[in-house]
Structures are given as structure tokens and as C-alpha cells.
Design a protein around this motif. Structure first.
Motif, PDB file in Angstrom:
ATOM      1  N   SER A 101     -13.111 -16.066 -10.884  1.00  0.00           N
ATOM      2  CA  SER A 101     -12.002 -15.200 -11.288  1.00  0.00           C
ATOM      3  C   SER A 101     -12.184 -13.758 -10.833  1.00  0.00           C
ATOM      4  N   VAL A 102     -13.184 -13.512 -10.021  1.00  0.00           N
ATOM      5  CA  VAL A 102     -13.516 -12.140  -9.613  1.00  0.00           C
ATOM      6  C   VAL A 102     -12.374 -11.539  -8.818  1.00  0.00           C
ATOM      7  N   GLY A 103     -12.045 -10.314  -9.160  1.00  0.00           N
ATOM      8  CA  GLY A 103     -10.994  -9.600  -8.445  1.00  0.00           C
ATOM      9  C   GLY A 103     -10.837  -8.204  -8.992  1.00  0.00           C
ATOM     10  N   PRO A 104      -9.978  -7.428  -8.361  1.00  0.00           N
ATOM     11  CA  PRO A 104      -9.824  -6.027  -8.740  1.00  0.00           C
ATOM     12  C   PRO A 104      -9.218  -5.806 -10.122  1.00  0.00           C
ATOM     13  N   PHE A 105      -8.533  -6.797 -10.662  1.00  0.00           N
ATOM     14  CA  PHE A 105      -7.942  -6.599 -11.980  1.00  0.00           C
ATOM     15  C   PHE A 105      -9.003  -6.605 -13.077  1.00  0.00           C
ATOM     16  N   GLY A 106     -10.203  -7.043 -12.755  1.00  0.00           N
ATOM     17  CA  GLY A 106     -11.327  -6.927 -13.684  1.00  0.00           C
ATOM     18  C   GLY A 106     -11.685  -5.475 -13.964  1.00  0.00           C
ATOM     19  N   LEU A 107     -11.236  -4.564 -13.108  1.00  0.00           N
ATOM     20  CA  LEU A 107     -11.488  -3.139 -13.338  1.00  0.00           C
ATOM     21  C   LEU A 107     -10.862  -2.663 -14.649  1.00  0.00           C
ATOM     22  N   LEU A 108      -9.876  -3.397 -15.133  1.00  0.00           N
ATOM     23  CA  LEU A 108      -9.288  -3.061 -16.437  1.00  0.00           C
ATOM     24  C   LEU A 108     -10.342  -3.097 -17.544  1.00  0.00           C
ATOM     25  N   ASN A 109     -11.412  -3.856 -17.332  1.00  0.00           N
ATOM     26  CA  ASN A 109     -12.485  -3.975 -18.322  1.00  0.00           C
ATOM     27  C   ASN A 109     -13.652  -3.033 -18.055  1.00  0.00           C
ATOM     28  N   ASP A 110     -13.593  -2.291 -16.971  1.00  0.00           N
ATOM     29  CA  ASP A 110     -14.644  -1.336 -16.609  1.00  0.00           C
ATOM     30  C   ASP A 110     -14.220   0.046 -17.092  1.00  0.00           C
ATOM     31  N   ARG A 111     -14.284   0.245 -18.370  1.00  0.00           N
ATOM     32  CA  ARG A 111     -13.768   1.471 -18.988  1.00  0.00           C
ATOM     33  C   ARG A 111     -14.511   2.739 -18.548  1.00  0.00           C
ATOM     34  N   GLU A 112     -15.739   2.585 -18.106  1.00  0.00           N
ATOM     35  CA  GLU A 112     -16.528   3.751 -17.679  1.00  0.00           C
ATOM     36  C   GLU A 112     -16.463   3.965 -16.170  1.00  0.00           C
ATOM     37  N   HIS A 113     -15.683   3.163 -15.466  1.00  0.00           N
ATOM     38  CA  HIS A 113     -15.471   3.307 -14.021  1.00  0.00           C
ATOM     39  C   HIS A 113     -16.779   3.303 -13.248  1.00  0.00           C
TER      40      HIS A 113
ATOM     41  N   LEU B  31       1.207  -8.897  -4.464  1.00  0.00           N
ATOM     42  CA  LEU B  31       1.809  -7.578  -4.582  1.00  0.00           C
ATOM     43  C   LEU B  31       1.599  -6.861  -3.259  1.00  0.00           C
ATOM     44  N   THR B  32       2.337  -5.791  -3.038  1.00  0.00           N
ATOM     45  CA  THR B  32       2.179  -5.088  -1.770  1.00  0.00           C
ATOM     46  C   THR B  32       0.877  -4.289  -1.770  1.00  0.00           C
ATOM     47  N   LYS B  33       0.382  -4.033  -0.560  1.00  0.00           N
ATOM     48  CA  LYS B  33      -0.808  -3.201  -0.425  1.00  0.00           C
ATOM     49  C   LYS B  33      -0.558  -1.833  -1.065  1.00  0.00           C
ATOM     50  N   LYS B  34       0.631  -1.286  -0.863  1.00  0.00           N
ATOM     51  CA  LYS B  34       0.967   0.022  -1.442  1.00  0.00           C
ATOM     52  C   LYS B  34       0.806  -0.005  -2.964  1.00  0.00           C
ATOM     53  N   ASP B  35       1.321  -1.049  -3.602  1.00  0.00           N
ATOM     54  CA  ASP B  35       1.212  -1.147  -5.060  1.00  0.00           C
ATOM     55  C   ASP B  35      -0.217  -1.436  -5.502  1.00  0.00           C
ATOM     56  N   PHE B  36      -0.949  -2.205  -4.701  1.00  0.00           N
ATOM     57  CA  PHE B  36      -2.352  -2.453  -5.005  1.00  0.00           C
ATOM     58  C   PHE B  36      -3.133  -1.131  -4.997  1.00  0.00           C
ATOM     59  N   LEU B  37      -2.894  -0.297  -4.000  1.00  0.00           N
ATOM     60  CA  LEU B  37      -3.582   1.010  -3.946  1.00  0.00           C
ATOM     61  C   LEU B  37      -3.165   1.900  -5.112  1.00  0.00           C
ATOM     62  N   LYS B  38      -1.914   1.783  -5.542  1.00  0.00           N
ATOM     63  CA  LYS B  38      -1.448   2.516  -6.727  1.00  0.00           C
ATOM     64  C   LYS B  38      -2.246   2.074  -7.953  1.00  0.00           C
ATOM     65  N   PHE B  39      -2.453   0.764  -8.089  1.00  0.00           N
ATOM     66  CA  PHE B  39      -3.254   0.235  -9.197  1.00  0.00           C
ATOM     67  C   PHE B  39      -4.678   0.795  -9.134  1.00  0.00           C
ATOM     68  N   LEU B  40      -5.285   0.763  -7.956  1.00  0.00           N
ATOM     69  CA  LEU B  40      -6.662   1.277  -7.824  1.00  0.00           C
ATOM     70  C   LEU B  40      -6.743   2.753  -8.195  1.00  0.00           C
ATOM     71  N   ARG B  41      -5.797   3.546  -7.728  1.00  0.00           N
ATOM     72  CA  ARG B  41      -5.802   4.982  -8.079  1.00  0.00           C
ATOM     73  C   ARG B  41      -5.713   5.160  -9.595  1.00  0.00           C
ATOM     74  N   HIS B  42      -4.853   4.367 -10.217  1.00  0.00           N
ATOM     75  CA  HIS B  42      -4.689   4.453 -11.665  1.00  0.00           C
ATOM     76  C   HIS B  42      -5.986   4.096 -12.402  1.00  0.00           C
TER      77      HIS B  42
END
Length: 170
Positions: A106-118, A150-161
Motif C-alpha cells: 500500500s506504499v504511496g505518497p498518500f501515506g504522508l498524511l500520517n507523517d505529521r512531523e514531515h 489524478l493529474t501531475k499538477k494536482d499531485f504536486l499540489k498535494f505534495l506542497r500541501h
């Protein structure tokens, strides 16, 4: 603490909806590897990606490396990028759960939601970096029985957030 797939997905959908990011959900059987998806003939339009959770063998550093699904990780290049030399290794299941709240497959970038300390550093492979903004990118929504497009543009928006450090192109 293991999250069930439905709750894990809901967290992702809520975050994307709050960011006004459009996405399409593709339900499928569980795939744990790119090879399994290939065997079943499963591929979506756009970039089909794999996500590798990498650690420093002796230090606290953790990296989420995102590559085109058939690309092999160049550990030598990663060693130069990180300054680790040959001290990189795949992180284990317990670390994956502790750092990203995810289980294998299940590894993926949406797991960053659980990385509260970045603390996890994201590394984007060449295919992602070179893709046009409107190119679809495909990831599991913290559950390997679905894939989100999702689009790459929106993916990068998610990462920035998310606020995690991001390195472009390995």
C-alpha cells in the motif's frame, strides 16, 4: 496500529476533496507488486508508478522514492543524492507502519498524511518530473485494492500541501 483499507482510503479522499483535487477511483483486487499487476494485465492510462520506502541503514533518515513502475531504483544514484554512499536499504514493515501508517503493498505518497512531523523525504523519479502537468499519475489510496488517478499538477499540489521535503529527479 493497523488501519483498515476503508478508513485509510477515506482519509485520502477527504484530504483531496479539501484541496479541491479531482481524482478517479479504480477498484481492483489487491496487488502487492508491479509484477502481480502485470500478470493480471492491469495498467491505467498515464504513469503507473511504484513507491519504495527506503531508510539509512544506521540513521533516522527515511525516503519515499516514486518511480515509473518498471524502472529499477539506482541505489548508487540514491547514495550520491543522499550522501549515504551504499548505506541505503528497504525499510521494514514495522517502520513503514510507524512512519507512514501503511502496510506492504500500500506504499504511496498518500501515506504522508500520517507523517505529521514531515520526516519522510520524497524523491520523484525522472518519469514523474518529465511528465506534462496534465499527465495522469496513479497511486494506491493507502489501500492496495484501489488506484487513484489524478493529474501531475494536482499531485504536486498535494505534495506542497503536505510540507515534506521533495527532491526532483533521481
Amino acid at each position: 496500529m493497523k488501519k483498515d483499507g476503508k478508513n485509510a482510503r477515506g482519509q485520502v479522499y477527504q484530504a483531496l476533496d479539501e484541496l479541491k483535487i479531482s481524482y478517479q477511483v479504480h477498484e481492483h483486487e489487491a496487488f502487492f507488486t508491479v509484477a502481480e499487476a502485470d500478470e493480471k494485465g492491469y495498467a491505467l492510462p498515464g504513469l503507473n508508478l511504484k513507491n519504495l520506502f527506503i531508510k539509512h541503514k544506521k540513521g533516522p533518515e527515511r525516503w519515499l522514492v516514486i518511480l515509473e513502475d518498471h524502472c529499477r531504483l539506482d541505489f548508487k544514484a540514491l547514495g550520491k543524492l543522499t550522501g549515504w554512499g551504499n548505506k541505503a536499504a528497504f525499510a521494514g514493515d514495522e517502520e513503514l507502519m510507524r512512519c507512514l501508517g501503511l502496510t506492504p503493498g500500500s506504499v504511496g505518497p498518500f501515506g504522508l498524511l500520517n507523517d505529521r512531523e514531515h520526516q519522510v523525504i520524497v524523491v520523484l523519479g525522472k518519469a514523474v518530473c518529465d511528465a506534462e502537468e496534465g499527465t495522469l499519475v496513479n497511486f494506491h489510496p493507502n489501500d492496495n485494492t484501489a488506484t487513484l488517478s489524478l493529474t501531475k499538477k494536482d499531485f504536486l499540489k498535494f505534495l506542497r500541501h503536505m510540507g515534506n521535503p521533495v527532491i526532483f529527479e533521481i
